[in-house]
Scaffold this motif. Structure first.
Motif, PDB file in Angstrom:
ATOM      1  N   ARG A  88       0.781  -1.258  -0.103  1.00 58.40           N
ATOM      2  CA  ARG A  88       0.183  -0.188  -0.010  1.00 58.40           C
ATOM      3  C   ARG A  88       0.904   0.991  -0.132  1.00 58.40           C
ATOM      4  N   CYS A  90      -9.402  -7.215  -1.886  1.00 55.82           N
ATOM      5  CA  CYS A  90      -8.481  -6.839  -1.221  1.00 55.82           C
ATOM      6  C   CYS A  90      -9.147  -5.856   0.014  1.00 55.82           C
ATOM      7  N   GLY A 139     -10.600  -8.856   2.104  1.00 55.18           N
ATOM      8  CA  GLY A 139      -9.673  -9.988   2.630  1.00 55.18           C
ATOM      9  C   GLY A 139     -10.118 -11.178   2.063  1.00 55.18           C
ATOM     10  N   PRO A 143      -4.880 -11.340  -0.310  1.00 58.88           N
ATOM     11  CA  PRO A 143      -4.729 -10.029   0.098  1.00 58.88           C
ATOM     12  C   PRO A 143      -4.141  -9.933   1.648  1.00 58.88           C
ATOM     13  N   GLN A 173      -4.114  -8.405   5.503  1.00 57.38           N
ATOM     14  CA  GLN A 173      -4.515  -7.354   6.194  1.00 57.38           C
ATOM     15  C   GLN A 173      -4.198  -7.439   7.342  1.00 57.38           C
ATOM     16  N   ARG A 179      -7.604  -4.107   7.753  1.00 53.71           N
ATOM     17  CA  ARG A 179      -7.516  -3.099   6.708  1.00 53.71           C
ATOM     18  C   ARG A 179      -6.454  -3.755   5.806  1.00 53.71           C
ATOM     19  N   PRO A 180      -6.483  -3.645   4.239  1.00 53.88           N
ATOM     20  CA  PRO A 180      -5.665  -4.176   3.500  1.00 53.88           C
ATOM     21  C   PRO A 180      -4.273  -3.413   3.424  1.00 53.88           C
TER      22      PRO A 180
END
Length: 806
Positions: free
Chosen positions: A684, A723, A726, A760, A762, A766-767
């Motif tokens: 990210r 994403c 999740g 994904p 996390q 939150r990704p």
């Protein structure tokens, strides 16, 4: 002026005697660098500019005309002081203290060519030519400025730390066509041109003649004019026709001999018209592959064409060049090296066998199943070295000549292992490569020209020196073949130079550090490997003892330390052969390389591994291939993933791990298990709230890294939804119309794979990252519940690593 000799101590340092001077002008004298009959050279400190300089103190000028002579000398010195060229040691100042002139010039750490010859002996032809090309480049700049050196000789040429030659000591320089000054010497007799002995006006042709004499000395190890009496030397130069020695060293062909004869013509008008013309002739001779240059280079061109017709050679060249290019890169070279190795399934297989062998028992402390883990455990350079060695073995497979190729490979690896041991920790990696590639020409010849190689071996067995035999059979020496291919592959200059063994007896003092030291070390290791290969067992101990004595001073090692290093290298070679399952005939010469001496029982060493003992954690080789459908394929995936999980666990538990290393291991385990075309890790970007590609593995992974950009704001596309939620997702067929509607435009334009997997990552719902893998056929990615569970475990290890490191 006679050559300077390096001095360690001196009681009477000035020509006229007296105590050691403390200073000359503003310069503080520190230590004597060299002393001749008429002058001395000092290392000094310039307090004004706070730098080290070299100062040459010339003999005092006496007589009624002293003032005029000194004024003339200062005028010439100022002219020389304007010279600026990479291959000229610059003059900073020139002045007179009392009646004694002195010159201040740049201090160049290194040694003179005279010292170089004293330490190393004669030079290989290409090395000698390379040095003289530098000299001629500097002389051309001086001549263009209207200055003739007039005293060019080995002691007036410095070899700096980068092995560049730099002309120095223009103390006797004069303007072109000026009137010679009777009160100043006009050169050293052994290096003077015939017209200089007749007091002809200074001319560039004089320096050209002297440069040719320097080149002859580099090739033969002794001056061409070697009379000790000054008048005898002058008489011979003035009256005799100078003939080149018959022995100018192995590798000197008729073309180079003709160049020297041209430069040594008695009539100045018959010599090269300029130093640049002489330089260009030498460069053309040394040019790597050109059908229009020398006969030797035309032969190399012909042999390269023959090799290119073999299917293995382009692939071999590509592999070596790619691995070496990665090693020389300043970018993320660990990821690049891993990616390059993983492109070759067989290479990956063999490298992991090696890392799990007794050779690396001290480092692995358990099974190693990923190249990334291997790099973190045994080091980037060690893996690079193994990869280069294994690339040579992998590509040089030939059933008809398998025995001979195994012999050449084992000989090369024995030399490489021994050089690594002898070089110590500081030089271990480059010593390994240098000794390995000193065998490149022989290995290439054995594989690509098997019949010619057999003829060369027959000639050697009959008493012919190997390089001479190769010249007779191939029309080119094995060193020239290896060096020519190394240039084509773009290997570093240091490695290319190391391919050419230094000539002469081992020097009595350790060679200078850098490329020269590496060449001598590689030669010592190769002589030991050859001795083991060719010597009957009952005579081997005596032969190795003799080699230890011969090389002890050169390598600064006691004979026992040399013997211990040899034994360790032999043990490593046995372990390597076992790890790679290299079988040799019991009665072959290669078997001698794998036959260890009877062990000496030592209670203190009883806990050490015996040479033949396998590493207790050695694993069977992991099969690496594109998965196929069915339970067997899923079980294979599970095995690779399980081994990868253990690798990551060991790295995180037993070491202060680096986050990037762990992520590479995770990605590699997934990549190999899935048989993916490519796999990418995205992270990210907090400012843009987008997952962007950071690094990857596999075909086209670089482009995939650039293309992957998943926005994390709520959108209707598949990637963002996966994403944010999740949700681990496998798309078996992305070509279906319904699925195409869900794929974002950036994906269809860039990646657009028909099947892909999304995992994904996390933290607190939150990704923050994504693992993406794909294949080029719909349905080619297929995983059962067990495999999916193991993939998730690896993914969760990545999350854990982030939590611990962020």
């Amino acid at each position: 002026m006679p050559d300077f000799a390096p001095l360690s101590t001196a009681k009477r340092l000035l020509t006229g005697g007296g105590a050691q001077p403390a200073a000359v002008g503003r310069f503080e004298l520190r230590r004597l660098l060299g002393k001749g009959a008429q002058a001395s050279v000092w290392l000094a400190h310039d307090p004004r500019l706070q730098r080290e300089v070299a100062i040459k103190l010339l003999p005092p000028v006496q007589g009624q005309d002293a003032a005029a002579v000194l004024e003339h000398w200062l005028r010439e010195a100022r002219h020389v002081g304007r010279l600026a060229h990479p291959h000229i040691v610059p003059v900073f100042e020139a002045d007179v203290q009392g009646q004694q002139p002195y010159i201040v010039f740049e201090y160049v750490p290194g040694c003179t060519l005279a010292e170089h010859l004293e330490r190393q002996g004669r030079c290989a032809p290409h090395d000698a030519v390379s040095l003289v090309v530098d000299v001629l480049d500097g002389l051309q700049a001086a001549h263009a400025a209207g200055i003739v050196h007039r005293d060019l000789k080995p002691s007036n040429v410095m070899v700096d730390a980068q092995r560049n030659a730099r002309v120095m000591d223009f103390g006797l320089a004069a303007a072109v066509a000026s009137t010679p000054d009777a009160q100043l010497a006009s050169g050293t007799p052994a290096y003077m041109a015939p017209e200089a002995t007749a007091s002809m006006p200074p001319a560039p042709a004089m320096d050209i003649y002297s440069a040719a004499l320097v080149l002859v000395e580099l090739l033969t190890g002794r001056p061409l004019i070697h009379q000790t009496d000054t008048w005898q030397a002058l008489y011979r130069i003035a009256n005799d026709r100078i003939e080149l020695p018959k022995d100018l060293g192995s590798g000197v062909d008729d073309a180079l001999r003709a160049i020297l004869q041209h430069a040594l013509a008695r009539d100045p008008a018959q010599r090269y018209a300029s130093a640049a013309e002489f330089r260009d002739a030498l460069q053309a001779w040394a040019a790597p592959v050109s059908a229009s240059t020398t006969a030797g280079n035309a032969t190399l061109d012909f042999l390269l064409r023959r090799m290119r017709h073999k299917s293995d050679f382009p692939a071999l060249s590509d592999s070596v060049a790619r691995i070496q290019r990665v090693a020389s890169s300043e970018d993320d070279s660990i990821s690049d090296l891993t990616r390059e190795i993983l492109k070759d399934v067989a290479l990956t297989h063999k490298l992991l066998r090696l890392v799990n062998s007794v050779l690396f028992a001290h480092a692995s402390q358990g099974s190693v199943s990923t190249v990334s883990r291997a790099v973190s455990l045994v080091g980037f350079n060690a893996v690079r070295n193994m990869a280069l060695g294994l690339v040579l073995l992998e590509h040089m497979q030939d059933r008809q000549h398998a025995g001979q190729m195994r012999e050449e490979f084992l000989r090369a690896m024995m030399a490489a292992s021994l050089a690594s041991e002898l070089g110590g920790a500081a030089m271990s990696e480059e010593s390994f490569i240098g000794a390995l590639f000193q065998n490149l020409g022989r290995m290439l010849c054995s594989f690509y020209f098997a019949e010619e190689a057999a003829q060369i071996r027959t000639a050697v067995a009959a008493g012919t020196e190997e390089e001479a035999a190769a010249m007779q059979v191939l029309g080119l020496g094995l060193e020239d073949l290896g060096a020519g291919v190394a240039r084509v592959w773009g290997l570093p200059e240091t490695l290319q130079r190391c391919i050419r063994k230094p000539l002469g007896a081992p020097p009595h003092r350790p060679p200078e550090k850098g490329a020269e030291g590496l060449r001598w070390l590689a030669r010592a290791a190769n002589e030991v490997a050859t001795a083991i290969l060719q010597t009957e067992p009952q005579q081997l101990d005596a032969r190795l003892q003799k080699l230890g004595s011969e090389w002890s001073r050169t390598l600064a090692l006691q004979p026992q330390a040399f013997a211990d290093a040899t034994l360790r290298a032999r043990q490593q070679l046995v372990a390597l052969a076992q790890a790679l399952e290299l079988q040799v005939a019991p009665d072959s010469a290669a078997a001698r390389l794998l036959r260890l001496p009877a062990p000496v029982v030592d209670a203190a060493a009883s806990d050490e591994l015996a040479p033949h003992e396998l590493h207790p954690h050695a694993t069977q080789p992991l099969t690496v291939q594109a998965p196929v459908s069915g339970p067997q394929a899923q079980a294979q995936m599970a095995d690779v993933l399980s081994a990868g999980i253990q690798d990551v666990t060991n790295a995180m538990v037993n070491e202060g791990f680096a986050l990037n290393d762990v992520l590479r291991m995770i990605l590699e385990a997934m990549f190999r298990a899935l048989g993916a075309r490519r796999i990418v890790f995205a992270l990210r970007d907090a400012r843009a709230d987008v997952l962007t590609g950071r690094f990857g593995l596999g075909e086209g992974s670089e482009a995939a890294v650039r293309s992957l950009a998943v926005p994390l704001r709520e959108t209707a596309d598949l990637f963002t939804a996966v994403c944010v939620r999740g949700a681990d997702t496998l798309i078996s067929d992305a070509t279906e119309a319904r699925m195409q509607e869900r794929l974002p435009a950036w994906y269809r334009k860039g990646l657009n794979a028909p099947t892909f997997l999304l995992l994904p990552l996390q933290i607190k719902g939150r990704p923050f990252a994504l693992i993406y893998a794909d294949q080029e056929r719909p349905g080619a990615l297929a995983v059962d519940d067990k495999v999916l569970g193991l993939l998730r475990t690896l993914r969760n290890q990545a999350v854990m690593a982030f939590r611990q490191r962020t």
